[in-house]
Motif scaffolding. Structure first.
Motif, PDB file in Angstrom:
ATOM      1  N   CYS A 130       2.889   3.662   4.580  1.00 16.94           N
ATOM      2  CA  CYS A 130       3.084   2.571   3.790  1.00 16.94           C
ATOM      3  C   CYS A 130       2.850   1.238   4.422  1.00 16.94           C
TER       4      CYS A 130
ATOM      5  N   ASP B  51       0.973   5.526  -1.508  1.00 13.26           N
ATOM      6  CA  ASP B  51       0.044   6.625  -1.983  1.00 13.26           C
ATOM      7  C   ASP B  51       0.432   7.260  -3.321  1.00 13.26           C
ATOM      8  N   CYS B  52       1.794   7.176  -3.496  1.00 10.64           N
ATOM      9  CA  CYS B  52       1.874   7.849  -5.056  1.00 10.64           C
ATOM     10  C   CYS B  52       3.119   7.202  -5.704  1.00 10.64           C
ATOM     11  N   ALA B  53       3.342   7.383  -7.022  1.00  9.33           N
ATOM     12  CA  ALA B  53       4.412   6.717  -7.902  1.00  9.33           C
ATOM     13  C   ALA B  53       5.549   7.241  -7.279  1.00  9.33           C
ATOM     14  N   ALA B  54       5.830   8.530  -6.824  1.00  6.37           N
ATOM     15  CA  ALA B  54       7.279   9.159  -6.468  1.00  6.37           C
ATOM     16  C   ALA B  54       7.458   8.289  -5.183  1.00  6.37           C
ATOM     17  N   CYS B  55       6.607   8.358  -4.293  1.00  6.66           N
ATOM     18  CA  CYS B  55       7.059   7.510  -3.135  1.00  6.66           C
ATOM     19  C   CYS B  55       7.273   6.087  -3.376  1.00  6.66           C
TER      20      CYS B  55
ATOM     21  N   ASN C 181       8.875   4.866  -5.999  1.00  3.48           N
ATOM     22  CA  ASN C 181      10.364   5.064  -6.518  1.00  3.48           C
ATOM     23  C   ASN C 181      11.110   5.102  -5.387  1.00  3.48           C
TER      24      ASN C 181
ATOM     25  N   GLU D 107       7.654   6.778   3.467  1.00  2.00           N
ATOM     26  CA  GLU D 107       6.292   6.944   3.689  1.00  2.00           C
ATOM     27  C   GLU D 107       5.917   6.334   4.788  1.00  2.00           C
TER      28      GLU D 107
ATOM     29  N   PHE E 139       3.872   0.438  -8.927  1.00  2.00           N
ATOM     30  CA  PHE E 139       2.763   1.254  -8.371  1.00  2.00           C
ATOM     31  C   PHE E 139       1.511   0.958  -8.782  1.00  2.00           C
TER      32      PHE E 139
ATOM     33  N   LYS F 229       0.833  -1.106  -0.038  1.00  2.00           N
ATOM     34  CA  LYS F 229      -0.034  -0.054  -0.001  1.00  2.00           C
ATOM     35  C   LYS F 229       0.995   1.331   0.324  1.00  2.00           C
TER      36      LYS F 229
END
Length: 72
Positions: free
Chosen positions: A68, A10-14, A16, A65, A35, A8
């Protein structure tokens, strides 16, 4: 040994950043996070205790994050 985990994030940057944190964890040979599919594929080094390595992976990913989750 390779294993796939549901995650789990929240975003693609996280995702990566989590992938990079995972790759730097001792006992991890390679890591890939998809993602869109919310999947983490990890290749472990030979002879490691994957459960112990995953505890460190989760700890390192939570630095990126804090909310996560990796479903082991």
């Amino acid at each position: 040994m390779k294993k796939t985990y549901k995650i789990k994030v929240d975003c693609a940057a996280c995702a990566n950043k989590m992938e990079e944190a995972c790759k730097k964890t001792e006992g991890v040979k390679d890591c890939n996070i998809n993602f869109m599919m919310l999947k983490m594929k990890i290749e472990f080094e030979d002879g490691v205790d994957k459960d112990e390595v995953m505890k460190e992976v989760l700890k390192n990913c939570k630095k990126v994050e804090n909310d996560c989750e990796i479903y082991i």
